[in-house]
Write a protein that holds these residues in place. Structure first.
Motif, PDB file in Angstrom:
ATOM      1  N   ILE A 212     -12.487 -96.727  57.269  1.00 36.25           N
ATOM      2  CA  ILE A 212     -12.009 -97.083  56.004  1.00 36.25           C
ATOM      3  C   ILE A 212     -11.904 -95.905  55.282  1.00 36.25           C
ATOM      4  N   SER A 213     -13.109 -95.158  55.119  1.00 39.87           N
ATOM      5  CA  SER A 213     -12.982 -94.136  54.058  1.00 39.87           C
ATOM      6  C   SER A 213     -12.204 -92.973  54.585  1.00 39.87           C
ATOM      7  N   ASN A 214     -12.241 -92.665  55.754  1.00 39.03           N
ATOM      8  CA  ASN A 214     -11.658 -91.261  56.407  1.00 39.03           C
ATOM      9  C   ASN A 214     -10.067 -91.648  56.296  1.00 39.03           C
ATOM     10  N   ALA A 215      -9.693 -92.842  56.797  1.00 37.35           N
ATOM     11  CA  ALA A 215      -8.366 -92.988  56.822  1.00 37.35           C
ATOM     12  C   ALA A 215      -7.599 -93.312  55.435  1.00 37.35           C
ATOM     13  N   ALA A 216      -8.262 -93.736  54.604  1.00 38.31           N
ATOM     14  CA  ALA A 216      -7.915 -93.868  53.256  1.00 38.31           C
ATOM     15  C   ALA A 216      -7.737 -92.407  52.650  1.00 38.31           C
ATOM     16  N   PHE A 217      -8.743 -91.744  52.697  1.00 37.48           N
ATOM     17  CA  PHE A 217      -8.574 -90.054  52.461  1.00 37.48           C
ATOM     18  C   PHE A 217      -7.415 -89.452  53.175  1.00 37.48           C
ATOM     19  N   LEU A 339      -7.526-100.942  57.670  1.00 36.74           N
ATOM     20  CA  LEU A 339      -7.798-101.486  56.555  1.00 36.74           C
ATOM     21  C   LEU A 339      -7.918-100.588  55.247  1.00 36.74           C
ATOM     22  N   GLY A 340      -8.434 -99.350  55.530  1.00 33.47           N
ATOM     23  CA  GLY A 340      -8.635 -98.355  54.506  1.00 33.47           C
ATOM     24  C   GLY A 340      -7.629 -97.915  53.560  1.00 33.47           C
ATOM     25  N   PRO A 341      -6.170 -97.491  54.205  1.00 35.88           N
ATOM     26  CA  PRO A 341      -5.167 -96.904  53.341  1.00 35.88           C
ATOM     27  C   PRO A 341      -4.713 -98.141  52.470  1.00 35.88           C
ATOM     28  N   LEU A 342      -4.674 -99.428  53.277  1.00 35.85           N
ATOM     29  CA  LEU A 342      -4.056-100.507  52.311  1.00 35.85           C
ATOM     30  C   LEU A 342      -5.054-100.706  51.112  1.00 35.85           C
ATOM     31  N   VAL A 343      -6.157-100.843  51.238  1.00 31.89           N
ATOM     32  CA  VAL A 343      -7.051-101.117  50.172  1.00 31.89           C
ATOM     33  C   VAL A 343      -7.056-100.057  49.178  1.00 31.89           C
ATOM     34  N   ALA A 344      -6.964 -98.870  49.526  1.00 29.38           N
ATOM     35  CA  ALA A 344      -6.973 -97.446  48.769  1.00 29.38           C
ATOM     36  C   ALA A 344      -5.673 -97.721  47.917  1.00 29.38           C
ATOM     37  N   GLY A 345      -4.604 -97.952  48.777  1.00 30.34           N
ATOM     38  CA  GLY A 345      -3.293 -97.850  47.942  1.00 30.34           C
ATOM     39  C   GLY A 345      -3.056 -98.872  46.899  1.00 30.34           C
ATOM     40  N   THR A 360     -13.677 -95.321  48.710  1.00 34.42           N
ATOM     41  CA  THR A 360     -14.697 -94.521  49.802  1.00 34.42           C
ATOM     42  C   THR A 360     -16.089 -94.934  48.858  1.00 34.42           C
ATOM     43  N   VAL A 361     -16.355 -95.075  47.763  1.00 36.66           N
ATOM     44  CA  VAL A 361     -17.405 -95.191  47.037  1.00 36.66           C
ATOM     45  C   VAL A 361     -18.129 -96.613  47.775  1.00 36.66           C
ATOM     46  N   VAL A 362     -17.288 -97.531  47.893  1.00 35.71           N
ATOM     47  CA  VAL A 362     -17.755 -98.974  48.449  1.00 35.71           C
ATOM     48  C   VAL A 362     -17.967 -98.738  49.664  1.00 35.71           C
ATOM     49  N   ALA A 363     -17.210 -97.996  50.399  1.00 32.46           N
ATOM     50  CA  ALA A 363     -17.678 -98.015  51.930  1.00 32.46           C
ATOM     51  C   ALA A 363     -18.946 -97.269  52.055  1.00 32.46           C
ATOM     52  N   HIS A 364     -19.176 -96.115  51.192  1.00 30.46           N
ATOM     53  CA  HIS A 364     -20.355 -95.408  51.578  1.00 30.46           C
ATOM     54  C   HIS A 364     -21.645 -96.023  50.796  1.00 30.46           C
ATOM     55  N   VAL A 365     -21.519 -96.809  49.969  1.00 21.72           N
ATOM     56  CA  VAL A 365     -22.630 -97.596  49.316  1.00 21.72           C
ATOM     57  C   VAL A 365     -22.882 -98.662  50.440  1.00 21.72           C
ATOM     58  N   LEU A 366     -22.012 -99.348  51.161  1.00 26.38           N
ATOM     59  CA  LEU A 366     -22.217-100.475  52.151  1.00 26.38           C
ATOM     60  C   LEU A 366     -22.745 -99.766  53.409  1.00 26.38           C
ATOM     61  N   MET A 367     -22.558 -98.487  53.845  1.00 27.36           N
ATOM     62  CA  MET A 367     -23.171 -97.792  54.755  1.00 27.36           C
ATOM     63  C   MET A 367     -24.413 -97.389  54.554  1.00 27.36           C
ATOM     64  N   ILE A 368     -24.843 -96.752  53.260  1.00 27.93           N
ATOM     65  CA  ILE A 368     -26.178 -96.499  52.947  1.00 27.93           C
ATOM     66  C   ILE A 368     -26.924 -97.700  52.943  1.00 27.93           C
ATOM     67  N   VAL A 369     -26.675 -98.883  52.473  1.00 31.14           N
ATOM     68  CA  VAL A 369     -27.526-100.026  52.576  1.00 31.14           C
ATOM     69  C   VAL A 369     -27.846-100.573  53.752  1.00 31.14           C
TER      70      VAL A 369
END
Length: 440
Positions: A212-217, A339-345, A360-369
């Motif tokens: 999600i994060s990398n494809a969005a970026f 999913l990532g580019p769709l949500v980020a767009g 990407t904040v949401v993706a990384h927070v979920l990963m950390i938790v």
């Protein structure tokens, strides 16, 4: 080293041309789309379309190669990719660009799988590591060169579409003239989420969120840079620097992950990525220097996560299954990439450029938790059972064949997964497979 490169020079050249054209094609679309006034949501759908085509290519390309062979299939993929980029130059409309971008993703996956399969077949146990390292370097240089070339001309015209199409066509020449025998069949990957989950929940969740994060970026970084006022050269740097930073960061991060719980290293990289996310959201940097510094730190973190995840999953994989595990994780990454580019767009359309980094904040927070939770309930894998960390190409430039090419000597042969309807399929690993004390 020269003696090792000569037999595979044609394949490496074909791969370099393919990645150069892909880097140029992938950057000219959001830049030109921004010039034409396309919404961020529409430009995000370009990334979603590419990811859908990429996943389809990974699944279908092995069957096409089985029907008509490697050289013919590679030629078809390059020709279709060239036609796709020219069609996008002729019809500058979102309704045309999105499905055509899916064709590009399909063609890239198929062509890259064929090159990697061929390299894997030519690699000997003593040269496999060298060939994979050279291949990784060639890919990084080619993608970066293709992206940076955008700064040399006018992005509002036909030029870069035509150049990308020409280079796509040239990519088929080295393999078409190659006198080497066709390689073994391509690795076929059937996604088995329950088995991957039993192997390592952290790997499955993290690789999906990284997708999600990398494809969005990767899809919308150029749009973000354009909308905060960066010039074309700075936009190209904004997209290229993170990939190079991620490649360099893999060396120290890999060494660290071999010496401690890989989940701790993954957690640390996610925290660095989150810090960069928040800096973009809260500071809203407009100057070139600050943007490039922040995006370098961001790229060093996000593009180093994928190989940590693969290494962690392989630490828990039963012997002889690393290729299937790595290939399966790559497919989960592909699903996240849809999913990532769709949500980020949508976020950028509604909230402005910062919507990219809110995603990407949401993706990384979920990963950390999730990683912290798994570390609390499961112990780390014993040091003696860990597999060595391997530097990896960026996941969006990898295919299931990358796992076969980078495999160790004992797992160097591509492993074909039997057809679902064929009798005698191997059962999924039992729940108790793998180290008992390890995180699953």
């Amino acid at each position: 080293m020269v003696r090792q490169i000569v037999p595979v020079f044609a394949l490496l050249l074909g791969s370099a041309l393919l990645l150069f054209a892909g880097g140029m094609h992938g950057l000219i679309l959001p830049v030109r789309g921004s010039i034409e006034g396309f919404s961020a949501s529409a430009l995000g759908l370009l990334g979603t379309g590419w990811a859908v085509g990429y996943v389809a290519g990974c699944l279908i390309a092995p069957r096409l190669v089985g029907m008509v062979g490697h050289i013919r299939t590679f030629g078809v993929m390059c020709a279709m990719a060239a036609a796709a980029v020219l069609l996008q130059a002729l019809i500058v409309e979102t309704w045309a660009w999105i499905p055509v971008r899916a064709v590009s993703g399909f063609c890239f996956a198929g062509a890259a799988m064929i090159v990697e399969s061929w390299l894997n077949d030519r690699a000997q146990p003593g040269t496999r590591g060298t060939i994979f390292g050279i291949y990784t370097m060639v890919n990084l240089v080619a993608v970066t060169a293709g992206q940076m070339a955008i700064s040399l001309g006018d992005a509002s015209g036909f030029l870069f579409f035509a150049v990308a199409a020409i280079v796509y066509c040239l990519a088929l020449v080295p393999t078409a003239l190659s006198t080497s025998a066709s390689p073994a069949p391509l690795t076929s990957v059937r996604l088995d989420l329950p088995a991957l989950w039993r192997n390592s929940p952290v790997a499955v969740v993290a690789v999906f969120l990284v997708g999600i994060s990398n494809a969005a970026f990767g899809t919308l970084a150029a749009v973000y840079a354009d909308r905060v006022g960066l010039a074309l050269t700075a936009i190209a740097l904004f997209v290229s620097i993170p990939v190079l930073a991620g490649a360099l960061a893999q060396i120290p991060i890999g060494l660290a992950s071999d010496r401690m719980d890989r989940r701790k290293v993954l957690l640390a990289t996610a925290v660095v990525a989150l810090a960069a996310d928040l800096a973009f959201v809260l500071l809203l940097p407009e100057g070139r220097l600050l943007n490039l510094l922040l995006v370098g730190a961001f790229g060093a973190a996000i593009f180093a996560m994928y190989p940590i995840i693969v290494a962690h999953a392989n630490d828990h994989a039963p012997p002889g299954t690393s290729i299937q595990v790595s290939g399966g994780l790559l497919m989960v990454f592909g699903l996240g990439s849809i999913l990532g580019p769709l949500v980020a767009g949508v976020a950028m359309t509604e909230l402005g450029p910062g919507g990219l980094f809110l995603t990407t904040v949401v993706a990384h927070v979920l990963m950390i938790v999730f990683t912290i939770w798994r570390m609390a309930v499961k112990a780390a894998v014993p040091e003696e059972q860990k597999t060595p960390f391997q530097i990896s190409v960026p996941a969006r430039a990898a295919t299931p064949e990358t796992a076969a090419l980078s495999a160790g000597e004992d797992e160097a042969e591509p492993l074909e997964v039997p057809d679902e309807d064929a009798p005698g399929d191997d059962p999924a690993p039992e729940e108790g497979a793998g180290p008992e004390s390890a995180d699953r």
